[in-house]
Enzyme design. Structure first.
Site, PDB file in Angstrom:
ATOM      1  N   LYS A  68       5.822 -14.191   1.319  1.00 33.39           N
ATOM      2  CA  LYS A  68       6.338 -13.047   0.574  1.00 33.39           C
ATOM      3  C   LYS A  68       7.819 -12.811   0.854  1.00 33.39           C
ATOM      4  CE  LYS A  68       1.761 -10.959   1.000  1.00 33.39           C
ATOM      5  NZ  LYS A  68       0.957  -9.915   1.669  1.00 33.39           N
ATOM      6  N   ARG A 124      -8.260  -1.265   4.170  1.00 37.91           N
ATOM      7  CA  ARG A 124      -7.571  -1.169   2.885  1.00 37.91           C
ATOM      8  C   ARG A 124      -8.519  -0.872   1.746  1.00 37.91           C
ATOM      9  NH1 ARG A 124      -5.204  -4.802   5.921  1.00 37.91           N
ATOM     10  NH2 ARG A 124      -2.957  -4.667   6.163  1.00 37.91           N
ATOM     11  N   PRO A 182       4.512  -6.178  -3.492  1.00 34.19           N
ATOM     12  CA  PRO A 182       4.951  -7.503  -3.917  1.00 34.19           C
ATOM     13  C   PRO A 182       4.255  -8.562  -3.064  1.00 34.19           C
ATOM     14  CG  PRO A 182       6.824  -6.048  -3.667  1.00 34.19           C
ATOM     15  CD  PRO A 182       5.641  -5.361  -3.059  1.00 34.19           C
ATOM     16  N   GLU A 183       3.391  -9.351  -3.713  1.00 33.89           N
ATOM     17  CA  GLU A 183       2.720 -10.456  -3.038  1.00 33.89           C
ATOM     18  C   GLU A 183       3.357 -11.739  -3.571  1.00 33.89           C
ATOM     19  OE1 GLU A 183      -1.561  -9.920  -3.324  1.00 33.89           O
ATOM     20  OE2 GLU A 183      -1.325  -7.757  -3.414  1.00 33.89           O
ATOM     21  N   ARG A 221      10.046   3.315   0.287  1.00 34.94           N
ATOM     22  CA  ARG A 221       9.400   3.647   1.556  1.00 34.94           C
ATOM     23  C   ARG A 221      10.050   3.015   2.779  1.00 34.94           C
ATOM     24  NH1 ARG A 221       3.122   3.118   0.244  1.00 34.94           N
ATOM     25  NH2 ARG A 221       2.903   3.532   2.441  1.00 34.94           N
TER      26      ARG A 221
END
Length: 288
Positions: A58, A277, A2-3, A124
């Site tokens: 965020k 990344r 989620p950005e 997570r």
DNA sequence: CACTTGACCTGTCCGC
DNA sequence: TGCGGACAGGTCAAGT
């Protein structure tokens, strides 16, 4: 994952669904969900109603009538999902979720006095929710260090230039991901905006021309605004407050499109590693 | 100080 | 089919 656009989509959803509702009960797992919160976090919520929901970068800030706020960060796999009550009958936005939650990823359940519920799920467990006096939210260290909101009018191309110039020897992707430079950009929109501006993610910020930086500024805002319009990106676990996926991934130009053809030049899109990344580029449009 | 890498987690996918 | 390992990627602490 989620950005900014995903968190903003959750915010607008919750805005429609829970404003004014009174908290009747709350349950949560152990300390992990509520780091640094009062031990009996639930008792501080009961009886309070939801006044407002803001977003900063965020993070979401749910302000309660009691003077306390719930600050939420979804990190990678967090979800805030509202589930109606079957007694409301057919047609409620999240009817399909009735009975599916809570599940094993549910960390917090907030029940409103009308029987509806808000779940904080996080597969997570990187995400967190904390309860604190509303007046102290702005003093949180991470809030103080957060860069400007890229979609606000007050964020100008001059600000962008100035902020990039402080990090001349970092690659541009790492700088875009740094929340203290600009708030809200994550891996998806970093890749998408760099493709849009035809800039290779490994380029050192100090080597970017003025026109490249101007283009990047526009692209960051363009992809974020487009994504908000599309309800965000759902490449794995993201869902909005009604448990629904966003459709930005249908419009993505490079993100998760490795081995497909660049829509601008037809070159095969590659996946490389930058700033630790997974990074997607068109090797023709984006020269190192 | 500027910058990079690793740890935190768990579910999924890939190759053997 | 089972199993080990790589991978997903936001953020902060630790390392260079």
């Amino acid at each position: 994952m989620p950005e900014l656009p995903e968190v903003e989509t959750v915010r607008t959803g919750l805005q429609k669904l829970i404003i004014g509702k009174t908290i009747h009960a709350a349950t949560h797992d152990t300390v992990r969900s509520f780091p640094n919160s009062p031990e009996d976090a639930a008792s501080y919520m009961i009886g309070a109603s939801v006044d407002s929901i803001r977003r900063r970068g965020k993070a979401l800030i749910i302000a309660l009538s009691s003077g306390y706020s719930l600050v939420v960060h979804l990190k990678m796999t967090g979800q805030l999902v509202y589930v109606g009550d079957v007694r409301f009958g057919a047609g409620h936005p999240s009817d399909s979720l009735v009975g599916t939650l809570p599940d094993k990823s549910t960390r917090v359940t907030i029940e409103f006095s009308d029987g509806t519920k808000l779940y904080f799920n996080d597969q997570r467990k990187f995400g967190w929710m904390r309860l604190m006096p509303s007046v102290q939210v702005a003093d949180l260290p991470f809030m103080q260090r957060l860069g400007p909101e890229p979609l606000e009018e007050s964020f100008t191309v001059a600000d962008f230039h100035e902020r990039l110039s402080r990090r001349p020897r970092s690659n541009i992707k790492a700088v875009l991901l740094d929340q203290t430079v600009i708030a809200g950009v994550g891996n998806i929109y970093a890749d998408e905006s760099l493709w849009g501006a035809r800039i290779h993610p490994k380029r050192l910020t100090g080597t970017l021309t003025k026109s490249e930086k101007e283009l990047l500024y526009k692209e960051v805002r363009f992809v974020m605004n487009l994504s908000i319009e599309k309800g965000g990106s759902s490449n794995q676990t993201y869902v909005n407050a009604e448990g629904k996926k966003g459709s930005y991934m249908d419009f993505a130009r490079v993100f998760r499109r490795e081995n497909q053809l660049c829509q601008r030049c037809g070159t095969v899109i590659e996946k490389i590693r930058v700033a630790g990344r997974g990074t997607h580029i068109c090797p023709t449009c984006q020269q190192e």
